[in-house]
Design a protein around this motif. Structure first.
Motif, PDB file in Angstrom:
ATOM      1  N   ALA A   1      37.073  24.190  15.692  1.00  0.00           N
ATOM      2  CA  ALA A   1      36.992  23.821  17.112  1.00  0.00           C
ATOM      3  C   ALA A   1      38.408  23.731  17.663  1.00  0.00           C
ATOM      4  CB  ALA A   1      36.265  22.490  17.279  1.00  0.00           C
ATOM      5  N   ASP A   2      38.712  24.608  18.602  1.00  0.00           N
ATOM      6  CA  ASP A   2      40.026  24.639  19.261  1.00  0.00           C
ATOM      7  C   ASP A   2      39.757  24.138  20.681  1.00  0.00           C
ATOM      8  OD1 ASP A   2      42.571  25.340  20.160  1.00  0.00           O
ATOM      9  OD2 ASP A   2      42.051  27.455  20.421  1.00  0.00           O
ATOM     10  N   LEU A   3      39.960  22.826  20.857  1.00  0.00           N
ATOM     11  CA  LEU A   3      39.423  22.164  22.056  1.00  0.00           C
ATOM     12  C   LEU A   3      40.222  22.513  23.315  1.00  0.00           C
ATOM     13  CD1 LEU A   3      38.967  18.769  20.228  1.00  0.00           C
ATOM     14  CD2 LEU A   3      37.180  20.461  20.707  1.00  0.00           C
ATOM     15  N   GLY A   4      39.734  22.012  24.417  1.00  0.00           N
ATOM     16  CA  GLY A   4      40.504  22.174  25.647  1.00  0.00           C
ATOM     17  C   GLY A   4      40.171  23.439  26.400  1.00  0.00           C
ATOM     18  N   VAL A   5      41.006  23.722  27.396  1.00  0.00           N
ATOM     19  CA  VAL A   5      40.749  24.884  28.250  1.00  0.00           C
ATOM     20  C   VAL A   5      41.498  26.095  27.716  1.00  0.00           C
ATOM     21  CG1 VAL A   5      40.214  23.898  30.507  1.00  0.00           C
ATOM     22  CG2 VAL A   5      42.574  24.019  29.762  1.00  0.00           C
ATOM     23  N   SER A   6      41.019  27.263  28.075  1.00  0.00           N
ATOM     24  CA  SER A   6      41.713  28.484  27.697  1.00  0.00           C
ATOM     25  C   SER A   6      42.659  28.878  28.826  1.00  0.00           C
ATOM     26  CB  SER A   6      40.703  29.602  27.462  1.00  0.00           C
ATOM     27  OG  SER A   6      40.111  29.974  28.687  1.00  0.00           O
ATOM     28  N   SER A   7      43.602  29.774  28.511  1.00  0.00           N
ATOM     29  CA  SER A   7      44.521  30.239  29.549  1.00  0.00           C
ATOM     30  C   SER A   7      43.763  30.924  30.679  1.00  0.00           C
ATOM     31  CB  SER A   7      45.532  31.210  28.969  1.00  0.00           C
ATOM     32  OG  SER A   7      46.169  30.627  27.883  1.00  0.00           O
ATOM     33  N   MET A   8      42.663  31.621  30.327  1.00  0.00           N
ATOM     34  CA  MET A   8      41.889  32.296  31.387  1.00  0.00           C
ATOM     35  C   MET A   8      41.314  31.272  32.345  1.00  0.00           C
ATOM     36  SD  MET A   8      41.469  33.917  28.352  1.00  0.00           S
ATOM     37  CE  MET A   8      39.925  33.323  27.711  1.00  0.00           C
ATOM     38  N   GLN A   9      40.780  30.186  31.787  1.00  0.00           N
ATOM     39  CA  GLN A   9      40.207  29.149  32.658  1.00  0.00           C
ATOM     40  C   GLN A   9      41.299  28.524  33.526  1.00  0.00           C
ATOM     41  OE1 GLN A   9      38.431  26.928  29.422  1.00  0.00           O
ATOM     42  NE2 GLN A   9      36.403  27.809  29.773  1.00  0.00           N
ATOM     43  N   LEU A  10      42.423  28.207  32.879  1.00  0.00           N
ATOM     44  CA  LEU A  10      43.515  27.550  33.593  1.00  0.00           C
ATOM     45  C   LEU A  10      44.104  28.421  34.694  1.00  0.00           C
ATOM     46  CD1 LEU A  10      44.583  24.765  33.043  1.00  0.00           C
ATOM     47  CD2 LEU A  10      46.334  25.739  31.589  1.00  0.00           C
ATOM     48  N   GLU A  11      44.158  29.710  34.430  1.00  0.00           N
ATOM     49  CA  GLU A  11      44.862  30.589  35.368  1.00  0.00           C
ATOM     50  C   GLU A  11      43.972  31.205  36.442  1.00  0.00           C
ATOM     51  OE1 GLU A  11      46.973  33.297  32.835  1.00  0.00           O
ATOM     52  OE2 GLU A  11      47.979  31.619  31.852  1.00  0.00           O
ATOM     53  N   THR A  12      42.670  30.980  36.361  1.00  0.00           N
ATOM     54  CA  THR A  12      41.790  31.499  37.400  1.00  0.00           C
ATOM     55  C   THR A  12      41.661  30.436  38.488  1.00  0.00           C
ATOM     56  OG1 THR A  12      40.600  32.675  35.669  1.00  0.00           O
ATOM     57  CG2 THR A  12      39.522  32.563  37.820  1.00  0.00           C
TER      58      THR A  12
ATOM     59  N   ASP B   1      36.686  22.407  41.053  1.00  0.00           N
ATOM     60  CA  ASP B   1      35.476  22.735  40.288  1.00  0.00           C
ATOM     61  C   ASP B   1      35.599  22.206  38.851  1.00  0.00           C
ATOM     62  OD1 ASP B   1      33.482  24.029  38.787  1.00  0.00           O
ATOM     63  OD2 ASP B   1      33.325  25.654  40.220  1.00  0.00           O
ATOM     64  N   MET B   2      36.374  22.875  38.017  1.00  0.00           N
ATOM     65  CA  MET B   2      36.671  22.471  36.625  1.00  0.00           C
ATOM     66  C   MET B   2      35.515  22.566  35.646  1.00  0.00           C
ATOM     67  SD  MET B   2      39.254  19.267  36.795  1.00  0.00           S
ATOM     68  CE  MET B   2      40.390  18.986  38.137  1.00  0.00           C
ATOM     69  N   ARG B   3      34.422  23.217  36.015  1.00  0.00           N
ATOM     70  CA  ARG B   3      33.325  23.354  35.050  1.00  0.00           C
ATOM     71  C   ARG B   3      33.641  24.460  34.053  1.00  0.00           C
ATOM     72  NH1 ARG B   3      28.588  24.632  38.853  1.00  0.00           N
ATOM     73  NH2 ARG B   3      30.361  25.691  39.807  1.00  0.00           N
ATOM     74  N   MET B   4      33.503  24.150  32.767  1.00  0.00           N
ATOM     75  CA  MET B   4      33.703  25.201  31.757  1.00  0.00           C
ATOM     76  C   MET B   4      32.452  26.047  31.633  1.00  0.00           C
ATOM     77  SD  MET B   4      35.578  23.465  28.595  1.00  0.00           S
ATOM     78  CE  MET B   4      37.160  22.673  28.757  1.00  0.00           C
ATOM     79  N   GLY B   5      31.322  25.455  31.907  1.00  0.00           N
ATOM     80  CA  GLY B   5      30.068  26.198  31.782  1.00  0.00           C
ATOM     81  C   GLY B   5      29.138  25.815  32.904  1.00  0.00           C
ATOM     82  N   PRO B   6      27.968  26.412  32.944  1.00  0.00           N
ATOM     83  CA  PRO B   6      27.034  26.120  34.031  1.00  0.00           C
ATOM     84  C   PRO B   6      26.419  24.729  33.870  1.00  0.00           C
ATOM     85  CG  PRO B   6      26.053  27.627  32.430  1.00  0.00           C
ATOM     86  CD  PRO B   6      27.453  27.386  31.973  1.00  0.00           C
ATOM     87  N   GLY B   7      25.953  24.201  34.978  1.00  0.00           N
ATOM     88  CA  GLY B   7      25.062  23.041  34.885  1.00  0.00           C
ATOM     89  C   GLY B   7      25.692  21.665  34.959  1.00  0.00           C
TER      90      GLY B   7
END
Ligand SMILES: C[S@@+](CC[C@H](N)C(=O)[O-])C[C@H]1O[C@@H](n2cnc3c(N)ncnc32)[C@H](O)[C@@H]1O
Length: 304
Positions: free
Chosen positions: A97-108, A122-128
């Motif tokens: 488990a490599d926790l936290g956000v990815s660069s793609m998430q951070l940079e979008t 927003d900050m949602r990693m996934g739906p719902g």
């Protein structure tokens, strides 16, 4: 916009997957660790999980060359047992488990994780899940204060929560930069500081939006059951709340039940052996090459 995996050599070393083994990467992201593992261990099979559809798409493309050895599943790692069960898998040789956000998430910018980019809160990693916008504009002042203090370890939580409540009474707080400016007006701006004063509040909101600590805790509850003998667990955390949770849970699992009569732990109830007495940190060279690795701390354990 690529994501550079951190502590790759260490991940492979501590996970030490057997040649014909099966490991699960709970945080597939862009598939960086997954690709490195599949490359390093020729017969290895890997199940990759991510709750972010964009990550699954990217990883799918990147891992195409390992066709036949990789399965990608959508979902929350807090439900790891159920996800693996549905895939017909009862035991694995390794869990990463490599926790936290990815660069793609951070940079979008549109995903609203970063205060450096104007975007919707927003900050949602996934739906719902609830968005950060809903939390900022709807939670009570007291709840906001608690989140900022507990999840951001922010000393000025009360002042910031009050300022948020006052600002949203005039009009809703919509964007990352609006929130950052409000925080700066309340507790001071970045000035010459290394860390932006808005960092802690953004971290707190992200943890609340994605229920990060609850998910991690549920994952740790399940690993001992899912790992076969000598199976490995490797967790990389990026802030002290996560690292503390991992450290304490590994310690408890390693200690097992305490015999009330002797005050000693019952050796047969010990579930794991901790392999990292101290958290493993990236070298200065890695931090220079990949600044996102700066706060990474790796802990590993072996199933007894
Ligand atoms: C730091 S990135 C992983 C990067 C990956 N190791 C690589 O080398 O490309 C973390 C990923 O975990 C995912 N994630 C975070 N929490 C999750 C959870 N509870 N369940 C499933 N995926 C999660 C995020 O969506 C993100 O893509």
């Amino acid at each position: 916009m690529s994501h550079e995996p951190v502590l790759v050599r260490e991940v492979i070393g501590y996970l030490a997957p057997p040649r014909d083994g099966l490991v699960v990467d709970c945080t597939l992201g862009a598939g960086g660790h997954a690709a490195a593992l599949l490359e390093a261990v020729p017969g290895l099979r890997l199940i990759g999980i991510d709750r972010d559809p964009q990550a699954r798409r990217l990883a799918g493309a990147r891992l195409r060359e390992f066709h036949g050895r990789v399965r990608i599943l959508a979902g929350e790692f807090g439900e790891l047992g159920a996800l693996l069960g549905r895939a017909g898998v009862e035991r694995v040789d390794g869990v990463l488990a490599d926790l936290g956000v990815s660069s793609m998430q951070l940079e979008t910018a549109e995903r609203g994780f970063s205060f450096r980019r104007e975007g919707p809160l927003d900050m949602r990693m996934g739906p719902g899940q609830l968005t950060a916008r809903e939390i900022v504009n709807r939670y009570s002042e007291a709840e906001l204060q608690r989140i900022f203090r507990e999840y951001g370890e922010e000393r000025r939580a009360r002042r910031i929560a009050r300022a948020v409540r006052q600002a949203r009474e005039r009009r809703p707080i919509e964007t990352t930069t609006e929130l950052r400016e409000l925080i700066h007006r309340t507790i001071g701006g970045k000035g010459g500081r290394r860390i932006d004063p808005a960092t802690r509040v953004f971290q707190a909101l992200r943890i609340e939006v994605n229920q990060e600590l609850a998910g991690l805790s549920r994952l740790l509850d399940q690993v001992a059951t899912l790992l076969g003998g000598d199976g490995r667990l490797v967790v990389i955390s990026y802030h002290s709340l996560e690292d503390r949770l991992v450290k304490n849970r590994l310690r408890d699992m390693a200690r097992g039940e305490i015999d009330e009569a002797t005050g000693r732990s019952r050796s047969e109830s010990r579930l794991i052996e901790v392999l990292t007495r101290k958290p493993v940190r990236p070298t200065a060279a890695e931090v220079a090459a990949n600044p996102r690795s700066r706060s990474a701390r790796l802990r590993a354990a072996r199933r007894l």
